[in-house]
Design a protein around this motif. Structure first.
Motif, mmCIF file in Angstrom:
data_model
loop_
_atom_site.group_PDB
_atom_site.id
_atom_site.type_symbol
_atom_site.label_atom_id
_atom_site.label_comp_id
_atom_site.label_asym_id
_atom_site.label_seq_id
_atom_site.Cartn_x
_atom_site.Cartn_y
_atom_site.Cartn_z
ATOM 1 N N ARG A 145 40.356 -22.497 68.298
ATOM 2 C CA ARG A 145 40.451 -22.204 69.715
ATOM 3 C C ARG A 145 39.802 -23.272 70.592
ATOM 4 N NH1 ARG A 145 44.062 -20.030 71.714
ATOM 5 N NH2 ARG A 145 42.824 -19.394 73.522
ATOM 6 N N GLU B 77 37.440 -13.858 75.964
ATOM 7 C CA GLU B 77 37.970 -14.731 74.907
ATOM 8 C C GLU B 77 37.478 -14.282 73.539
ATOM 9 O OE1 GLU B 77 40.171 -17.528 73.018
ATOM 10 O OE2 GLU B 77 40.280 -16.967 75.141
ATOM 11 N N ALA C 131 41.998 -25.369 73.048
ATOM 12 C CA ALA C 131 42.477 -24.591 74.181
ATOM 13 C C ALA C 131 41.344 -24.315 75.170
ATOM 14 C CB ALA C 131 43.078 -23.270 73.690
ATOM 15 N N TRP C 132 40.142 -24.094 74.653
ATOM 16 C CA TRP C 132 39.007 -23.860 75.549
ATOM 17 C C TRP C 132 38.682 -25.115 76.349
ATOM 18 C CZ3 TRP C 132 35.170 -21.058 71.694
ATOM 19 C CH2 TRP C 132 35.721 -19.810 71.342
ATOM 20 N N LEU D 236 39.596 -13.258 70.196
ATOM 21 C CA LEU D 236 39.307 -13.953 68.941
ATOM 22 C C LEU D 236 38.966 -12.963 67.832
ATOM 23 C CD1 LEU D 236 37.134 -17.153 68.584
ATOM 24 C CD2 LEU D 236 36.793 -15.231 67.048
ATOM 25 N N THR E 201 51.121 -12.536 67.286
ATOM 26 C CA THR E 201 50.393 -13.227 68.348
ATOM 27 C C THR E 201 50.664 -12.606 69.718
ATOM 28 O OG1 THR E 201 50.451 -15.286 67.084
ATOM 29 C CG2 THR E 201 50.057 -15.468 69.452
ATOM 30 N N GLU F 12 38.784 -19.596 63.191
ATOM 31 C CA GLU F 12 39.430 -19.242 64.460
ATOM 32 C C GLU F 12 38.683 -19.870 65.628
ATOM 33 O OE1 GLU F 12 42.323 -17.525 66.906
ATOM 34 O OE2 GLU F 12 42.256 -17.777 64.719
ATOM 35 N N TRP F 13 37.353 -19.897 65.557
ATOM 36 C CA TRP F 13 36.564 -20.537 66.617
ATOM 37 C C TRP F 13 36.955 -22.016 66.742
ATOM 38 C CZ3 TRP F 13 32.023 -17.992 68.914
ATOM 39 C CH2 TRP F 13 31.363 -18.789 69.861
#
Length: 415
Positions: A121, A136, A124-125, A140, A155, A117-118
């Protein structure tokens, strides 16, 4: 019999809320004693800190947890009739249920979901501009723990559930609107999970075998009865909420990397250094401030009398900063853990004693694993800037966090 020092105020509830994490420790220093008595919520209360106090506090022959936690905490943070408030065989059976979920394989699976997941993401970060890290991380970890626990989470509902979980965490030690937000959030979340438990038991939702949802929905007590649906919801929430609360520790780890930049290189690809760093973050930074119990039967300890039924508070933060245990406790020094055996009554940010039969947090191993993975991602998978901002921790506030939750800018992937 020694005279136990006594707080001068007729009731110290407001003083506790004002002083926060330093309430017990400051008075211990004032009285020159690691034990004193006061009144909290108008009830006589004994406060303790230090290793001998932790050994005493986690003696289940002398203390019980039933009725120890104030109702305002149960109605926001822990829930009612959950494992934290049980004793004896009932606690042992419920704790075994939780420990059955915390297998090494399950912890690795959760960690892999977290890493995935990190990585997912990061794009997007990069495009987000200023990134409030704590917020955030809450989203997460909400996605990750629900997927791991077998809890379906569309979601579109991630933000709402993350906000509700944070509201519960922040509500116990405040009054007014923030407290009531936490109570309302707990009510909504327990109803959501109770309905899910009911559908799982009815076969309408196939929970993944071995998942927290399946284990808790199917758990039977000593009389071979399923848990009441609302109690099962409380216990499922006692899996989800603590994992999301790890976002505090990860934010603290990022803050420590910023304040002590030399450790960025030291932890990269060095498991021992990362372990020491994570343990020092857990020792140094504020997490859960105190634990509560009641005296099971009257006894004397170190010349002081503990009457039956008296509420006792153990200072977790103060024990982790006790100068007799931790030389220069107000300095951040991960090297203090190099080669050191971590005593279960010295480092107690998530409770003391042993995990299986005691009241130490069942998810402590998850906390450590996720923190180590977060440090690896912060130092290896990405680069970022920390703009000028107020990063001071207000130890009067529980939980304590940087005012903006630590904002990052110019996030970019390393590969």
């Amino acid at each position: 019999m020694a005279t136990m020092p006594a707080d001068r105020s007729p009731d110290s509830t407001l003083a506790l809320l004002r002083a926060g994490y330093r309430f017990i420790g400051a008075r211990c220093e004032r009285y020159g004693s690691d034990v004193f008595q006061t009144r909290i919520l108008l009830a006589p209360t004994i406060c303790l800190r230090g290793r001998p106090a932790a050994v005493l506090f986690y003696d289940n022959e002398r203390f019980q947890r039933a009725t120890a936690m104030p109702l305002r905490v149960q109605r926001t943070l822990t829930g009612r009739r959950g494992v934290q408030g049980l004793d004896g065989p009932e606690h042992a059976g419920r704790k075994a249920m939780f420990m059955s979920i915390m297998t090494p394989t399950a912890i690795r699976q959760l960690g892999q979901l977290f890493d995935d997941e990190w990585q997912a993401r990061l794009p997007a970060w990069e495009a987000a501009g200023p990134l409030p890290l704590y917020d955030e991380l809450g989203r997460l970890l909400t996605r990750v723990v629900c997927a791991w626990a077998g809890v379906p989470l569309p979601t579109a509902h991630v933000e709402r559930r993350a906000v509700e979980l944070h509201a519960m965490i922040e509500a116990p030690a405040v009054v007014g609107l923030r407290h009531w937000r936490g109570r309302l959030a707990r009510g909504r979340t327990e109803r959501w999970l109770a309905d899910l438990i009911e559908r799982t038991r009815a076969g309408l939702f196939p929970a993944p075998p071995g998942s927290a949802l399946a284990v808790i929905a199917e758990h039977r007590d000593r009389q071979d009865r399923l848990l009441p649906r609302r109690v099962a919801a409380v216990e499922l929430l006692n899996v989800l909420r603590p994992v999301v609360a790890v976002d505090q520790y990860i934010a603290f780890a990022a803050l420590a990397l910023h304040d002590h930049p030399g450790w960025r290189e030291r932890v990269r690809d060095d498991d021992a250094a990362t372990e020491n760093f994570v343990q020092e973050v857990r020792r140094y930074y504020p997490f859960f401030p105190i634990a509560a119990a009641r005296v099971r039967r009257s006894f004397d300890w170190q010349g002081h009398h503990f009457p039956r039924g008296r509420r006792v508070l153990l200072d977790l933060y103060g024990t982790n900063h006790h100068p007799a245990l931790w030389p220069e406790p107000e300095l951040f020094r991960p090297e203090r853990f190099a080669g050191r055996h971590v005593d279960p009554f010295e480092l107690i940010p998530q409770g003391g004693g042993e995990h299986w039969a005691g009241h130490r947090c069942a998810g402590e191993w998850i906390t450590i694993d996720l923190m180590k993975r977060a440090v690896a991602n912060l130092t290896g998978a990405m680069r970022y800037d920390v703009p000028v901002q107020d990063l001071a921790l207000d130890l009067h506030r529980m939980p304590a966090l940087p005012p903006l939750g630590l904002t990052l800018t110019n996030v970019r992937r390393t590969a």
